[in-house]
Design an enzyme around this catalytic site. Structure first.
Site, PDB file in Angstrom:
ATOM      1  N   ASP A   8      -7.650  -5.661 -10.050  1.00 34.50           N
ATOM      2  CA  ASP A   8      -6.354  -4.736 -10.015  1.00 34.50           C
ATOM      3  C   ASP A   8      -6.075  -4.287 -11.414  1.00 34.50           C
ATOM      4  OD1 ASP A   8      -4.084  -3.672  -8.602  1.00 34.50           O
ATOM      5  OD2 ASP A   8      -2.843  -5.240  -9.444  1.00 34.50           O
ATOM      6  N   SER A   9      -5.064  -3.234 -11.346  1.00 35.29           N
ATOM      7  CA  SER A   9      -4.493  -3.199 -12.609  1.00 35.29           C
ATOM      8  C   SER A   9      -3.815  -4.167 -13.519  1.00 35.29           C
ATOM      9  CB  SER A   9      -3.586  -1.895 -12.643  1.00 35.29           C
ATOM     10  OG  SER A   9      -2.494  -2.139 -11.591  1.00 35.29           O
ATOM     11  N   TYR A  40      -1.280   1.442 -13.242  1.00 32.48           N
ATOM     12  CA  TYR A  40      -2.168   2.881 -13.301  1.00 32.48           C
ATOM     13  C   TYR A  40      -1.533   3.906 -12.466  1.00 32.48           C
ATOM     14  CZ  TYR A  40      -6.577   0.260 -14.431  1.00 32.48           C
ATOM     15  OH  TYR A  40      -7.345  -0.441 -14.900  1.00 32.48           O
ATOM     16  N   GLY A  41      -0.372   3.424 -11.779  1.00 29.84           N
ATOM     17  CA  GLY A  41       0.124   4.525 -10.678  1.00 29.84           C
ATOM     18  C   GLY A  41       0.333   6.149 -11.066  1.00 29.84           C
ATOM     19  N   CYS A  71      -6.494  -2.786  -5.152  1.00 28.27           N
ATOM     20  CA  CYS A  71      -5.643  -1.812  -5.835  1.00 28.27           C
ATOM     21  C   CYS A  71      -5.817  -0.556  -5.119  1.00 28.27           C
ATOM     22  CB  CYS A  71      -5.803  -1.558  -7.319  1.00 28.27           C
ATOM     23  SG  CYS A  71      -5.039  -0.502  -8.081  1.00 28.27           S
ATOM     24  N   ASN A  72      -4.562  -0.032  -4.549  1.00 24.65           N
ATOM     25  CA  ASN A  72      -4.557   1.020  -3.699  1.00 24.65           C
ATOM     26  C   ASN A  72      -4.729   2.398  -4.468  1.00 24.65           C
ATOM     27  OD1 ASN A  72      -3.461   0.235  -0.879  1.00 24.65           O
ATOM     28  ND2 ASN A  72      -2.781  -1.041  -2.265  1.00 24.65           N
ATOM     29  N   THR A  73      -4.185   2.174  -5.710  1.00 22.09           N
ATOM     30  CA  THR A  73      -4.383   3.492  -6.598  1.00 22.09           C
ATOM     31  C   THR A  73      -5.881   3.586  -6.783  1.00 22.09           C
ATOM     32  OG1 THR A  73      -2.034   2.916  -7.608  1.00 22.09           O
ATOM     33  CG2 THR A  73      -3.328   4.530  -8.773  1.00 22.09           C
ATOM     34  N   GLU A 157       5.064  -5.998 -12.999  1.00 25.29           N
ATOM     35  CA  GLU A 157       4.545  -6.340 -14.425  1.00 25.29           C
ATOM     36  C   GLU A 157       5.092  -7.091 -15.142  1.00 25.29           C
ATOM     37  OE1 GLU A 157       1.056  -6.100 -15.229  1.00 25.29           O
ATOM     38  OE2 GLU A 157       0.964  -6.204 -13.020  1.00 25.29           O
ATOM     39  N   CYS A 191       0.905  -0.726  -1.728  1.00 24.28           N
ATOM     40  CA  CYS A 191       0.455  -1.097  -3.095  1.00 24.28           C
ATOM     41  C   CYS A 191       0.141  -2.428  -3.174  1.00 24.28           C
ATOM     42  CB  CYS A 191       1.567  -0.547  -4.079  1.00 24.28           C
ATOM     43  SG  CYS A 191       1.433  -1.286  -5.779  1.00 24.28           S
ATOM     44  N   THR A 192      -0.629  -3.062  -3.803  1.00 22.79           N
ATOM     45  CA  THR A 192      -0.782  -4.610  -3.848  1.00 22.79           C
ATOM     46  C   THR A 192       0.215  -5.392  -4.519  1.00 22.79           C
ATOM     47  OG1 THR A 192      -2.520  -4.497  -5.662  1.00 22.79           O
ATOM     48  CG2 THR A 192      -3.357  -4.486  -3.159  1.00 22.79           C
ATOM     49  N   HIS A 193       0.761  -4.681  -5.688  1.00 16.40           N
ATOM     50  CA  HIS A 193       2.082  -5.327  -6.567  1.00 16.40           C
ATOM     51  C   HIS A 193       3.291  -5.683  -5.162  1.00 16.40           C
ATOM     52  CE1 HIS A 193       0.008  -4.256  -9.933  1.00 16.40           C
ATOM     53  NE2 HIS A 193       0.874  -4.917 -10.476  1.00 16.40           N
TER      54      HIS A 193
END
Ligand code: DGL
Length: 272
Positions: A8-9, A40-41, A71-73, A157, A191-193
């Site tokens: 993931d980012s 990354y979005g 990560c979806n992005t 983040e 979004c995994t965040h």
């Protein structure tokens, strides 16, 4: 024999890893967070593709047989190209999977009104990947409304997942998407965040609207994939170990990841 890699980012993929390790604890796992370059979005297609490719190559070099792009992005912008263009040259026995398809598969069982909303990064929303995957799977039967929430990933983040600032931005986007289509009964955290903001998200949800988090669905689809692909399952090492790689400060990563997973995490620094 190799581990399962997750990428993931930053911290978001931990929400996927958490569910996978609970369902499939016997395997060895290597988690890689590109925290130094997150988020990354808002980045271009080319940049997300380049960063994701570097991460996949790194995890292959760490001997991972299977990499989940958690990560979806990156799944939206890089997965298809990596699978079709890069994989044949990188490793014919290795595989790379994403998170969008397992999520879309779960949508059909959740929505009654057939009107859903997807919250995601600007990159995921502009890629059109959810609409495409939903149209492919359900024809025109499910109505999708997308909403980009550009500040949610930076909040996570920076470990700002509670407090007034986070509440303001969570409320704003939930209100906006539910006003855009009043029949929405299912909100997908695309979004995994975002599951790291679950407490706040649930506080701002009206009754009758359910949240779909990806982790459990990605974990179930992975279990099913390994059942259907015994040749891959046999290539996976089963020592129950976990390693955590980050491109940023290991101290901070270990603290945040450890708190989220509820176990001691010893982050290792890596360069992509
Ligand atoms: N976890 C990533 C996703 O699912 C966040 C992307 C970002 O870094 O902005 O899209």
């Amino acid at each position: 024999m190799g581990a399962i890699g997750l990428f993931d980012s930053g911290y978001g993929g931990l929400t996927i890893f958490d569910r996978i390790r609970r369902l499939l604890p016997i395997y060895d796992y290597i988690y890689l967070g590109d925290n130094a370059r997150a988020p990354y979005g808002g980045r271009s297609f080319e940049t997300v593709y380049r960063f994701t490719r570097e991460a996949v190559i790194h995890l292959f070099a760490e001997n991972c047989s299977l990499v989940i792009i958690a990560c979806n992005t990156a799944s939206s912008k890089a997965l298809r190209t990596i699978q079709t263009h890069d994989l044949p040259g990188l490793g014919s026995e290795q595989r790379v999977l994403g998170v969008i398809r397992p999520t879309v598969e779960a949508i059909g069982n959740m929505t009654v009104t057939k009107h859903i909303g997807v919250l995601g990064t600007e990159g995921t929303v502009s890629s059109g990947s959810y609409e495409m995957e939903i149209a492919k799977m359900y024809g025109g039967q499910i109505q999708v409304t997308m909403e980009a929430c550009p500040l949610w990933v930076p909040l996570v983040e920076n470990n700002e997942t509670s407090g007034k600032g986070a509440a303001f931005f969570v409320h704003r986007h939930i209100k906006h998407i539910l006003a855009a289509d009043k029949k929405i009964d299912t909100l997908v955290l695309g979004c995994t965040h975002y599951p790291l903001l679950t407490r706040l998200i649930e506080q701002h949800l009206p009754k009758g609207v359910n949240v779909l988090s990806q982790g459990e669905h990605v974990a179930e689809r992975l279990q099913d994939y390994l059942y259907r692909h015994p040749e891959m399952e046999q290539r996976l090492s089963k020592g129950g170990s976990r390693r955590f790689l980050t491109t940023e400060s290991t101290g901070r990563f270990s603290e945040v990841a450890g708190r989220f997973l509820g176990e001691t995490v010893q982050g290792e620094w890596c360069e992509l």
